[in-house]
Design an enzyme around this catalytic site. Structure first.
Site, short mmCIF file in Angstrom:
data_model
loop_
_atom_site.label_atom_id
_atom_site.label_comp_id
_atom_site.label_asym_id
_atom_site.label_seq_id
_atom_site.Cartn_x
_atom_site.Cartn_y
_atom_site.Cartn_z
N VAL A 117 130.11 108.53 -28.56
CA VAL A 117 130.24 107.09 -28.33
C VAL A 117 130.10 106.30 -29.62
O VAL A 117 130.91 105.43 -29.93
CB VAL A 117 129.21 106.63 -27.27
N THR A 127 124.07 104.90 -21.97
CA THR A 127 123.92 104.72 -20.52
C THR A 127 122.43 104.75 -20.20
O THR A 127 121.77 105.77 -20.40
CB THR A 127 124.66 105.84 -19.77
N GLU A 170 129.36 101.84 -22.01
CA GLU A 170 130.64 102.37 -22.49
C GLU A 170 131.31 103.17 -21.38
O GLU A 170 130.66 103.94 -20.69
CB GLU A 170 130.39 103.26 -23.72
N GLU A 223 135.85 111.21 -22.66
CA GLU A 223 136.07 112.19 -23.72
C GLU A 223 137.47 112.77 -23.54
O GLU A 223 137.93 112.97 -22.43
CB GLU A 223 135.02 113.29 -23.66
N LYS A 251 127.40 100.71 -14.88
CA LYS A 251 127.79 102.00 -15.48
C LYS A 251 127.44 103.16 -14.54
O LYS A 251 128.24 104.06 -14.29
CB LYS A 251 127.08 102.16 -16.83
N ASN A 278 130.11 105.83 -12.52
CA ASN A 278 130.09 107.30 -12.60
C ASN A 278 129.72 107.93 -11.26
O ASN A 278 130.25 108.99 -10.90
CB ASN A 278 129.13 107.76 -13.70
N TYR A 290 140.92 115.33 -7.37
CA TYR A 290 141.26 116.74 -7.56
C TYR A 290 140.11 117.65 -7.16
O TYR A 290 139.00 117.52 -7.69
CB TYR A 290 141.64 117.01 -9.01
N ALA A 291 140.39 118.57 -6.26
CA ALA A 291 139.42 119.63 -5.98
C ALA A 291 139.46 120.60 -7.15
O ALA A 291 140.49 120.75 -7.82
CB ALA A 291 139.79 120.34 -4.68
N CYS A 313 128.05 113.31 -18.89
CA CYS A 313 127.79 112.05 -18.19
C CYS A 313 127.56 112.19 -16.69
O CYS A 313 126.48 111.85 -16.21
CB CYS A 313 128.93 111.08 -18.47
N1 LIG Z 1 130.12 111.13 -24.23
C1 LIG Z 1 130.70 110.29 -23.39
O1 LIG Z 1 131.80 110.51 -22.91
C2 LIG Z 1 130.00 109.02 -22.98
C3 LIG Z 1 130.74 108.02 -22.34
C4 LIG Z 1 130.09 106.85 -21.97
C5 LIG Z 1 128.74 106.70 -22.21
N2 LIG Z 1 128.04 107.71 -22.83
C6 LIG Z 1 126.62 107.49 -23.09
O2 LIG Z 1 126.46 107.15 -24.46
C7 LIG Z 1 125.23 107.70 -24.98
C8 LIG Z 1 125.53 108.59 -26.17
O3 LIG Z 1 126.31 109.69 -25.70
P1 LIG Z 1 127.05 110.67 -26.73
O4 LIG Z 1 127.86 111.61 -25.90
O5 LIG Z 1 127.72 109.87 -27.79
O6 LIG Z 1 125.79 111.44 -27.34
P2 LIG Z 1 125.74 112.41 -28.60
O7 LIG Z 1 124.66 113.37 -28.33
O8 LIG Z 1 127.12 112.91 -28.92
O9 LIG Z 1 125.31 111.45 -29.81
C9 LIG Z 1 124.07 110.83 -29.93
C10 LIG Z 1 123.74 110.76 -31.41
O10 LIG Z 1 122.59 109.95 -31.60
C11 LIG Z 1 121.86 110.47 -32.69
N3 LIG Z 1 120.50 109.91 -32.70
C12 LIG Z 1 119.46 110.18 -31.88
N4 LIG Z 1 118.41 109.41 -32.18
C13 LIG Z 1 118.78 108.61 -33.21
C14 LIG Z 1 118.14 107.58 -33.95
N5 LIG Z 1 116.88 107.19 -33.68
N6 LIG Z 1 118.82 106.98 -34.94
C15 LIG Z 1 120.08 107.35 -35.21
N7 LIG Z 1 120.75 108.31 -34.54
C16 LIG Z 1 120.11 108.93 -33.55
C17 LIG Z 1 121.94 111.97 -32.46
O11 LIG Z 1 121.65 112.70 -33.65
C18 LIG Z 1 123.40 112.12 -32.02
O12 LIG Z 1 124.26 112.36 -33.11
C19 LIG Z 1 124.58 108.41 -23.79
O13 LIG Z 1 123.70 107.54 -23.16
C20 LIG Z 1 125.76 108.71 -22.87
O14 LIG Z 1 125.38 108.81 -21.52
C21 LIG Z 1 128.65 108.85 -23.23
#
Ligand SMILES: NC(=O)c1ccc[n+]([C@@H]2O[C@H](COP(=O)([O-])OP(=O)(O)OC[C@H]3O[C@@H](n4cnc5c(N)ncnc54)[C@H](O)[C@@H]3O)[C@@H](O)[C@H]2O)c1
Length: 443
Positions: free
Chosen positions: A11, A121, A154, A158, A210, A214, A257-258, A266
């Site tokens: 994200v 999230t 967000e 992906e 959010k 989901n 889709y099954a 997420c």
């Molecule tokens: N991946 C998705 O498709 C998606 C979609 C929508 C929402 N989200 C939400 O967004 C959030 C992030 O998801 P993601 O998939 O990007 O996670 P991710 O694990 O890919 O990335 C999180 C990053 O944050 C870094 N981090 C942790 N603590 C930190 C700090 N104090 N300072 C700086 N960096 C720090 C980690 O090292 C990591 O690189 C989650 O809450 C997730 O539920 C994800």
């Protein structure tokens, strides 16, 4: 505008890159030094279509920087996006330690007005906790600096993250602060030129939106998966049923889709976290309890099919597995159904030969230490001498394979299709036994 992302994962990196693409100056902060080193060297740590070019272009133009220096990152941005992980805690609730650590570091380091934007999230009420964490740090420093906390969940998917960010269906902004609203509107205006897509609401409703989204999507998947189980028993084909109901505009075709169950970073964690939040409020979400239970069962459906054909003891059997990522166009294997299938097959004594177009490195990492897995160089290479082919992720390159080759390479010409991508009638004509999810044509 000056923007900082705190957290540079799926994200944070997509948000930072897409905001830089619109001319903003973005600094992406992460505590993971390896990740930042890869980005600084011109690489990207994840597979996401189109992202590499945007990152390179904007880094070269000096609009996109990567750092592990929190003081520099906080000083840079007026808009500070918190995009750190919110993994499930032991009881299923969202673990807020990273979000609150990020908030505290903002409070420790900020010297002028900031809009702190929760993009992670997070459960309802987190914006208040973020606000309080910053206030505590400011009070400890004995300073009084103005700031606003905004919820901006967000919705990117992906595998289509850049496209989703660039052309959002809606942008949810939770705030009651006028100055922050103006800044958010200005920041997002390049993405909403065609028509206004900003939906402004209070922070709690934004946070809840959010989870509601989901949970609804996960519900549709589990609903279809349950109907698929019944379809097999009563001699109906869930694919035909899907088309039959999807044509109703009140239902629509999406997420009907099954398959082999939902995974990823997420849906599983967000459904769990919502159930937990409700529980804490003394409310039981019976539908969502069932959604989660149905998905756990569904991740084992392909293994049940293998066991039905080959018996519980799979010693000496080898299976070819196509698709390891939790869905196509990503290398993300968090909570992927493939991991359950692999573990269950290995536990019964089988070996597996696996292939995924982009998740092979990630597979080696997350499956490290498990004996009985061979990593194939291509989809076809995985087939040779296997007892059956199991398709777990619906990558495009699997859709029209060389069926003659499949038939001759496999020990038994059998495809267990966890995503219903093949036509059972065609495979029957080609002399390949077929077993899909919820399809009466199992042969
Ligand atoms: N991946 C998705 O498709 C998606 C979609 C929508 C929402 N989200 C939400 O967004 C959030 C992030 O998801 P993601 O998939 O990007 O996670 P991710 O694990 O890919 O990335 C999180 C990053 O944050 C870094 N981090 C942790 N603590 C930190 C700090 N104090 N300072 C700086 N960096 C720090 C980690 O090292 C990591 O690189 C989650 O809450 C997730 O539920 C994800």
């Amino acid at each position: 505008m000056k923007v900082t992302t705190i957290g540079t994962g799926y994200v944070g990196l997509v948000t930072g890159a897409c905001l830089a693409e619109m001319g903003n100056h973005v600094v992406c902060l992460d505590v993971n030094e390896e990740k930042i080193a890869v980005l600084r060297a011109g690489g990207i740590p994840i597979h996401e279509p189109g992202l590499q070019e945007i990152v390179r272009r904007n880094a070269e133009a000096g609009r996109l920087e990567f750092t592990t220096d929190a003081a520099h990152a906080v000083a840079h941005g007026t808009m500070l996006f918190i995009a750190v992980g919110t993994p499930p805690d032991e009881d299923g609730s969202a673990d807020l330690q990273y979000v609150l650590a990020a908030a505290r570091s903002v409070g420790r380091l900020m010297t002028d007005y900031k809009v702190v934007v929760d993009k992670s999230t997070v459960p309802v009420g987190t914006a208040d906790k973020v606000r309080a964490a910053i206030a505590e740090e400011l009070a400890a420093r004995g300073v009084n600096i103005d700031y606003a906390v905004v919820s901006n969940p967000e919705f990117l998917k992906e595998g289509a993250a850049v496209e989703d960010f660039m052309r959002p269906d809606r942008i949810i902004v939770g705030t009651d602060d006028e100055r922050a609203t103006l800044l958010m509107r200005a920041l997002y205006s390049p993405f909403t030129r065609n028509h206004d897509r900003l939906v402004i609401m209070d922070t709690r409703s934004a946070e809840f939106t959010k989870y509601a989204a989901n949970a609804m999507l996960a519900t549709r998947i589990s609903f279809m998966n349950e109907l698929a189980l019944l379809a097999e028993k009563i001699g109906a084909d869930i694919e035909l049923v899907r088309k039959g109901i999807g044509s109703d505009p009140r239902i629509g075709y999406h997420f009907l889709y099954a398959g082999a169950g939902y995974g990823g970073s997420c849906f599983p964690k967000d459904v769990k976290a919502l159930i937990r939040s409700a529980h804490d409020q003394g409310v039981s979400l019976r539908v969502l309890d069932a959604v989660e239970a149905a998905n756990e069962r569904q991740k084992r459906v392909l293994v049940d099919k293998v066991v039905a054909r080959f018996g519980e003891n799979l010693r000496g059997r080898r299976f070819a597995l196509w698709g390891l990522a939790f869905k196509p166009n990503t290398d993300d294997m968090r909570e992927a159904p493939s991991r359950v299938v692999i573990a269950e097959l290995l536990a019964r004594g089988a070996t597996v030969t696996v292939y995924d177009p982009v998740a092979m490195d990630e597979a080696r990492r997350v499956l490290a230490g498990m004996d009985g897995i061979t990593y194939a160089a291509s989809a076809n290479a995985a087939l040779e001498g296997a007892d059956a082919l199991l398709v777990i992720t619906e990558w495009k390159e699997f859709r029209n394979p060389d069926f003659d080759l499949i038939r001759s390479a496999l020990k038994q010409a059998l495809i267990i299709d966890g995503r219903n991508i093949y036509d059972p009638t065609l495979l029957a004509a080609l002399g390949i036994a077929y077993d899909g999810v919820g399809r009466a044509h199992a042969s």
